[in-house]
Design a protein around this motif. Structure first.
Motif, PDB file in Angstrom:
ATOM      1  N   LYS A  78       2.343   9.112  -1.145  1.00 20.88           N
ATOM      2  CA  LYS A  78       1.788   7.990  -1.912  1.00 20.88           C
ATOM      3  C   LYS A  78       1.923   6.664  -1.177  1.00 20.88           C
ATOM      4  CE  LYS A  78       3.098  10.143  -6.258  1.00 20.88           C
ATOM      5  NZ  LYS A  78       3.989  10.073  -7.409  1.00 20.88           N
ATOM      6  N   THR A  79       2.812   6.596  -0.207  1.00 20.10           N
ATOM      7  CA  THR A  79       3.084   5.348   0.486  1.00 20.10           C
ATOM      8  C   THR A  79       2.400   5.248   1.844  1.00 20.10           C
ATOM      9  OG1 THR A  79       5.119   6.336   1.325  1.00 20.10           O
ATOM     10  CG2 THR A  79       5.292   4.972  -0.659  1.00 20.10           C
ATOM     11  N   ALA A  99       6.750  -6.098  -5.238  1.00 21.96           N
ATOM     12  CA  ALA A  99       6.616  -4.770  -5.838  1.00 21.96           C
ATOM     13  C   ALA A  99       6.774  -4.874  -7.348  1.00 21.96           C
ATOM     14  CB  ALA A  99       7.655  -3.826  -5.252  1.00 21.96           C
ATOM     15  N   ARG A 100       6.098  -4.014  -8.058  1.00 17.64           N
ATOM     16  CA  ARG A 100       6.179  -4.047  -9.521  1.00 17.64           C
ATOM     17  C   ARG A 100       7.231  -3.100 -10.070  1.00 17.64           C
ATOM     18  NH1 ARG A 100       0.442  -4.003 -12.285  1.00 17.64           N
ATOM     19  NH2 ARG A 100       1.817  -4.392 -14.026  1.00 17.64           N
ATOM     20  N   VAL A 101       7.412  -1.957  -9.419  1.00 12.28           N
ATOM     21  CA  VAL A 101       8.302  -0.952 -10.005  1.00 12.28           C
ATOM     22  C   VAL A 101       9.434  -0.494  -9.090  1.00 12.28           C
ATOM     23  CG1 VAL A 101       6.558  -0.076 -11.590  1.00 12.28           C
ATOM     24  CG2 VAL A 101       6.764   0.943  -9.331  1.00 12.28           C
ATOM     25  N   SER A 102       9.411  -0.849  -7.824  1.00 17.43           N
ATOM     26  CA  SER A 102      10.420  -0.309  -6.910  1.00 17.43           C
ATOM     27  C   SER A 102      11.605  -1.239  -6.671  1.00 17.43           C
ATOM     28  CB  SER A 102       9.777   0.077  -5.568  1.00 17.43           C
ATOM     29  OG  SER A 102       9.154  -1.028  -4.988  1.00 17.43           O
ATOM     30  N   GLY A 131      16.774  -6.700  -1.773  1.00 17.17           N
ATOM     31  CA  GLY A 131      17.868  -6.409  -2.686  1.00 17.17           C
ATOM     32  C   GLY A 131      17.803  -4.942  -3.077  1.00 17.17           C
ATOM     33  N   GLU A 132      18.295  -4.624  -4.246  1.00 19.86           N
ATOM     34  CA  GLU A 132      18.323  -3.240  -4.711  1.00 19.86           C
ATOM     35  C   GLU A 132      16.916  -2.747  -5.023  1.00 19.86           C
ATOM     36  OE1 GLU A 132      21.049  -1.305  -4.778  1.00 19.86           O
ATOM     37  OE2 GLU A 132      22.170  -3.005  -3.985  1.00 19.86           O
ATOM     38  N   GLY A 133      16.682  -1.478  -4.732  1.00 23.05           N
ATOM     39  CA  GLY A 133      15.389  -0.898  -5.034  1.00 23.05           C
ATOM     40  C   GLY A 133      15.332   0.559  -4.631  1.00 23.05           C
ATOM     41  N   ARG A 134      14.251   1.190  -5.020  1.00 23.36           N
ATOM     42  CA  ARG A 134      14.013   2.589  -4.659  1.00 23.36           C
ATOM     43  C   ARG A 134      12.509   2.799  -4.575  1.00 23.36           C
ATOM     44  NH1 ARG A 134      15.777   7.387  -8.465  1.00 23.36           N
ATOM     45  NH2 ARG A 134      13.574   7.573  -8.899  1.00 23.36           N
ATOM     46  N   GLY A 135      12.069   3.433  -3.499  1.00 26.47           N
ATOM     47  CA  GLY A 135      10.645   3.632  -3.260  1.00 26.47           C
ATOM     48  C   GLY A 135      10.012   4.639  -4.191  1.00 26.47           C
ATOM     49  N   LEU A 136       8.697   4.594  -4.265  1.00 27.54           N
ATOM     50  CA  LEU A 136       7.929   5.550  -5.071  1.00 27.54           C
ATOM     51  C   LEU A 136       7.789   6.895  -4.375  1.00 27.54           C
ATOM     52  CD1 LEU A 136       5.041   3.225  -6.282  1.00 27.54           C
ATOM     53  CD2 LEU A 136       7.068   3.940  -7.541  1.00 27.54           C
ATOM     54  N   ASP A 137       7.858   6.887  -3.049  1.00 25.90           N
ATOM     55  CA  ASP A 137       7.748   8.098  -2.241  1.00 25.90           C
ATOM     56  C   ASP A 137       8.419   7.794  -0.911  1.00 25.90           C
ATOM     57  OD1 ASP A 137       7.086  10.646  -1.393  1.00 25.90           O
ATOM     58  OD2 ASP A 137       4.951  10.453  -1.819  1.00 25.90           O
ATOM     59  N   CYS A 138       8.663   8.824  -0.142  1.00 30.57           N
ATOM     60  CA  CYS A 138       9.369   8.645   1.130  1.00 30.57           C
ATOM     61  C   CYS A 138       8.589   7.773   2.102  1.00 30.57           C
ATOM     62  CB  CYS A 138       9.632   9.993   1.789  1.00 30.57           C
ATOM     63  SG  CYS A 138      10.919  10.929   0.963  1.00 30.57           S
ATOM     64  N   CYS A 139       9.301   6.879   2.740  1.00 26.08           N
ATOM     65  CA  CYS A 139       8.792   6.062   3.835  1.00 26.08           C
ATOM     66  C   CYS A 139       9.788   6.146   4.979  1.00 26.08           C
ATOM     67  CB  CYS A 139       8.686   4.597   3.419  1.00 26.08           C
ATOM     68  SG  CYS A 139       7.219   4.163   2.502  1.00 26.08           S
ATOM     69  N   ASN A 140       9.314   5.848   6.180  1.00 25.31           N
ATOM     70  CA  ASN A 140      10.190   5.794   7.344  1.00 25.31           C
ATOM     71  C   ASN A 140      11.008   4.511   7.287  1.00 25.31           C
ATOM     72  OD1 ASN A 140       8.675   8.013   8.014  1.00 25.31           O
ATOM     73  ND2 ASN A 140       7.949   7.216   9.972  1.00 25.31           N
ATOM     74  N   ILE A 141      12.313   4.647   7.226  1.00 27.09           N
ATOM     75  CA  ILE A 141      13.203   3.491   7.249  1.00 27.09           C
ATOM     76  C   ILE A 141      13.507   3.224   8.717  1.00 27.09           C
ATOM     77  CG2 ILE A 141      15.409   2.541   6.496  1.00 27.09           C
ATOM     78  CD1 ILE A 141      15.334   4.676   4.217  1.00 27.09           C
TER      79      ILE A 141
END
Length: 138
Positions: free
Chosen positions: A85-86, A43-46, A95-105
């Motif tokens: 968007k996802t 990923a580039r930004v998440s 590791g640490e991160g945060r998605g660009l939009d909601c996804c099912n975890i």
């Protein structure tokens, strides 16, 4: 325990357990897709995430959805709602991160396999891509 195995191009196996109670529809639908193989990118930004935008499509509900994840969690973007968007994306946070939009975890790496997952994430970050295979656990 239900889940899946991720196999790396060099033969390592990393185990994941489903969040069967939190995301039962996603877990069942994902299990039906197995086995499959895809080339994963970093990923580039998440954050510390490897991902694909050509996941096998899942025409399911949005459940246990968030942009906030914990290291080792696996996310899937269902086809609905269309505004997401996802949609049709799959991500694995090593590791640490945060998605660009909601996804099912819907799954998380076994605690004892987290170091292997981090190593795979770092390899993809440094080298670009890697083909990963997904199979049923058990």
């Amino acid at each position: 325990m239900q889940g899946f195995i991720l196999k790396t191009s060099d033969g390592q196996m990393i185990r994941f357990k489903f969040y069967s109670e939190e995301a039962p529809v996603t877990c069942a639908a994902f299990a039906q897709l197995l086995p499959f193989t895809r080339i994963f990118f970093h990923a580039r930004v998440s954050g510390q995430e490897i991902w694909i935008d050509n996941a096998p499509p899942l025409d399911i509900i949005q459940e246990n959805a968030s942009v906030f994840t914990e290291p080792g969690e696996v996310v899937y973007g269902p086809l609905k709602p269309k505004r997401t968007k996802t949609s049709n994306c799959m991500g694995i946070y090593y590791g640490e991160g945060r998605g660009l939009d909601c996804c099912n975890i819907f799954a998380k790496v076994f605690d004892e396999d987290l170091a292997l997952l981090k190593a795979v994430g770092d390899i993809i970050w440094k080298n670009g891509v890697q083909e990963l295979a997904f199979e049923k656990l058990g």
